[in-house]
Design a protein around this motif. Structure first.
Motif, PDB file in Angstrom:
ATOM      1  N   LYS A 331       0.826  -1.202   0.000  1.00  0.00           N
ATOM      2  CA  LYS A 331       0.000   0.000   0.000  1.00  0.00           C
ATOM      3  C   LYS A 331       0.865   1.259   0.000  1.00  0.00           C
ATOM      4  CE  LYS A 331      -4.217  -1.560  -0.236  1.00  0.00           C
ATOM      5  NZ  LYS A 331      -5.053  -1.239  -1.411  1.00  0.00           N
ATOM      6  N   ASP A 349     -10.334  -1.017   1.282  1.00  0.00           N
ATOM      7  CA  ASP A 349     -10.829  -0.912  -0.097  1.00  0.00           C
ATOM      8  C   ASP A 349     -12.269  -1.372  -0.075  1.00  0.00           C
ATOM      9  OD1 ASP A 349      -8.365  -0.146  -0.995  1.00  0.00           O
ATOM     10  OD2 ASP A 349      -7.970  -1.926  -2.206  1.00  0.00           O
ATOM     11  N   GLU A 358     -12.805  -3.220  -6.876  1.00  0.00           N
ATOM     12  CA  GLU A 358     -12.539  -1.989  -6.114  1.00  0.00           C
ATOM     13  C   GLU A 358     -13.180  -0.740  -6.713  1.00  0.00           C
ATOM     14  OE1 GLU A 358      -8.371  -0.957  -5.681  1.00  0.00           O
ATOM     15  OE2 GLU A 358      -8.933   1.073  -5.095  1.00  0.00           O
ATOM     16  N   GLY A 361     -10.819   3.347  -2.405  1.00  0.00           N
ATOM     17  CA  GLY A 361      -9.597   3.014  -1.675  1.00  0.00           C
ATOM     18  C   GLY A 361      -9.320   4.124  -0.680  1.00  0.00           C
TER      19      GLY A 361
HETATM   20 MG    MG Z   1      -6.681   1.372  -4.648  1.00  0.00          MG
END
Ligand code: MG
Ligand code: 4AD
Length: 435
Positions: A331, A349, A358, A361
């Motif tokens: 990340k 997410d 997704e 986020g």
């Molecule tokens: Mg993302």
């Protein structure tokens, strides 16, 4: 004469004029004739109406004109409104007069099937089709609903800059440009600026175009997309998830309320959308790994989820699902480590159901100066460019966080589209910068 007094009316509003003469200004969508009658399907941007020209009832000039009209010619039609359940939109026009404004010759998009590349090359005209019209109207409502939600929740709109000196989401997807001799980058995310805004306003959001030089040609990636990014001071992961599920539920609700006809035209099954109500399920990254393995995916702990993994996960739930506590190393540099387990971060997410993956986020940000400086180093980011960002940890640092929601991915899911390319008026994809 009727055509001098008839008011100009939007197709949308024809219901208020039943039995009365009106003018509709628009474009010829399609036409067909049967003997002494020509049916003109006219679109004006608000809707479609069938205008019926009967040879018996009109002057010869009008009749000839009606028969010569070509697809997408612009015109002004004068006629009397009649309610007719079978007609598209529920009303039709009995034509008295017809004025050609511009004759379109050989409009390239005909009612027959076209390949998607051809349509994308003609995107500027493709926008006139019913399907594109439906999608972009829903987009317009979606954007409005996002703003409405944040207004209601007490967020201040703070616009983030597009030209930026530094990366937010990794240096590999930056669009570089020249800023009077120094490099500048198109914004990947307004987040860092929203952190400054959150410290000034408590709750702030930005909503604008963002850019990613993604060398991926997937159904989820655009080079230019629109992201809404709220940021809150005094917030932890739970607050952030609750804000996200509130937002998603609100915007889906608004679309369901206002766009049943468009969703029907897109053949969208609305049952999965009706289920979108808070709270959304939450699983940790560790639990997600378990689910993936049970579904036959060979994933190692520590690996990032790609489109395939997200599809499996989102198919495992009947509503959007949060995945939290990802491994820190996959990340972004600003993600706050979990206090009891620093190898994972307080990030989340949100994966949309039906395999969409997704759409959001975000998470909690590092609020400690030392740790943030270390991360900037570890990620080989130029510290000078982040001095202002570090200041936020020097002067009254507080726990805070937020998220980014990509409008195109949300719209693709809501509309049930297989690809994001139809969700933005003029898509920028790996091989396309035209039109
Ligand atoms: Mg993302
Ligand atoms: O997950 P991302 O990269 O997060 C951020 O940019 C954070 N800085 C946001 C924040 O916390 N303020 O992007 C957020 C969302 C994704 O979940 C996705 O919906 C969308 O932006 N997105 C894209 N949409 C289309 N094409 C792309 N290339 C996208 N990249 C991200």
């Amino acid at each position: 004469m009727a055509e001098q007094t008839a008011p100009r009316v939007d197709v949308d509003d024809l219901g208020q004029y039943v039995g009365k003469p009106v003018q509709v200004w628009g474009w010829l969508f399609n036409s067909r004739s049967s003997g002494r009658i020509v049916f003109l399907l006219v679109r004006d941007g608000t809707g479609l109406v069938q205008a019926v020209v009967s040879q018996r009832d009109v002057e010869g000039r009008v009749w000839d004109q009606a028969r010569r009209l070509t697809q997408e010619s612009s015109l002004k039609v004068t006629g009397t409104v009649r309610a007719d359940e079978r007609a598209p939109g529920g009303f039709e026009l009995l034509v008295q007069d017809l004025e050609l404004v511009h004759l379109a010759v050989d409009y390239p998009i005909t009612p027959k099937e076209h390949g998607v590349d051809f349509l994308l090359d003609h995107r500027h005209l493709w926008l006139r089709s019913r399907r594109q019209h439906a999608i972009l109207r829903i987009r317009s409502t979606l954007v409005g609903a996002v703003r409405e939600f944040f207004d209601r929740e007490g967020f201040v709109l703070v616009d983030a800059p597009i030209l930026t000196p530094a990366a937010v989401e990794g240096t590999t997807t930056l669009f570089r440009t020249d800023y009077f001799g120094t490099p500048a980058y198109l914004s990947q995310s307004g987040q860092l600026y929203m952190e400054a805004a959150a410290m000034a306003f408590g709750r702030a959001y930005c909503f604008g175009p963002t850019f990613r030089a993604e060398h991926s040609k997937t159904r989820r990636h655009l080079m230019e997309f629109w992201m809404v990014e709220p940021e809150m001071a005094w917030a932890g992961l739970d607050d952030i998830c609750r804000l996200a599920e509130g937002l998603v539920s609100h915007v889906v609700g608004r679309v369901l309320e206002r766009h049943r006809p468009e969703l029907a035209l897109l053949e969208r099954d609305t049952a999965p959308l009706e289920r979108v109500r808070p709270p959304f399920p939450r699983v940790t990254y560790d639990e997600a790994i378990e689910i993936l393995r049970k579904n036959g995916a060979a994933v190692e702990w520590g690996a990032d989820f790609g489109g395939d993994e997200e599809t499996i996960l989102s198919n495992a739930f009947d509503r959007p699902v949060f995945v939290t506590h990802y491994p820190a190393h996959i990340k972004a540099f600003y993600m706050k480590p979990a206090p009891d387990r620093p190898e994972v971060v307080l990030g989340a997410d949100l994966l949309a159901p039906e395999g969409y993956g997704e759409i959001i986020g975000g998470g909690q940000r590092i609020d400690d100066l030392e740790l943030l400086m270390r991360r900037i180093e570890e990620h080989h980011l130029p510290k000078e460019a982040y001095e202002w960002y570090l200041d936020l940890r020097r002067y009254g640092s507080v726990p805070h966080g937020g998220f980014g929601m990509g409008i195109e991915r949300v719209l693709a899911w809501i509309c049930g589209l297989p690809h994001v390319r139809e969700t933005i008026p003029f898509p920028r994809t790996l091989y396309r910068l035209y039109p």
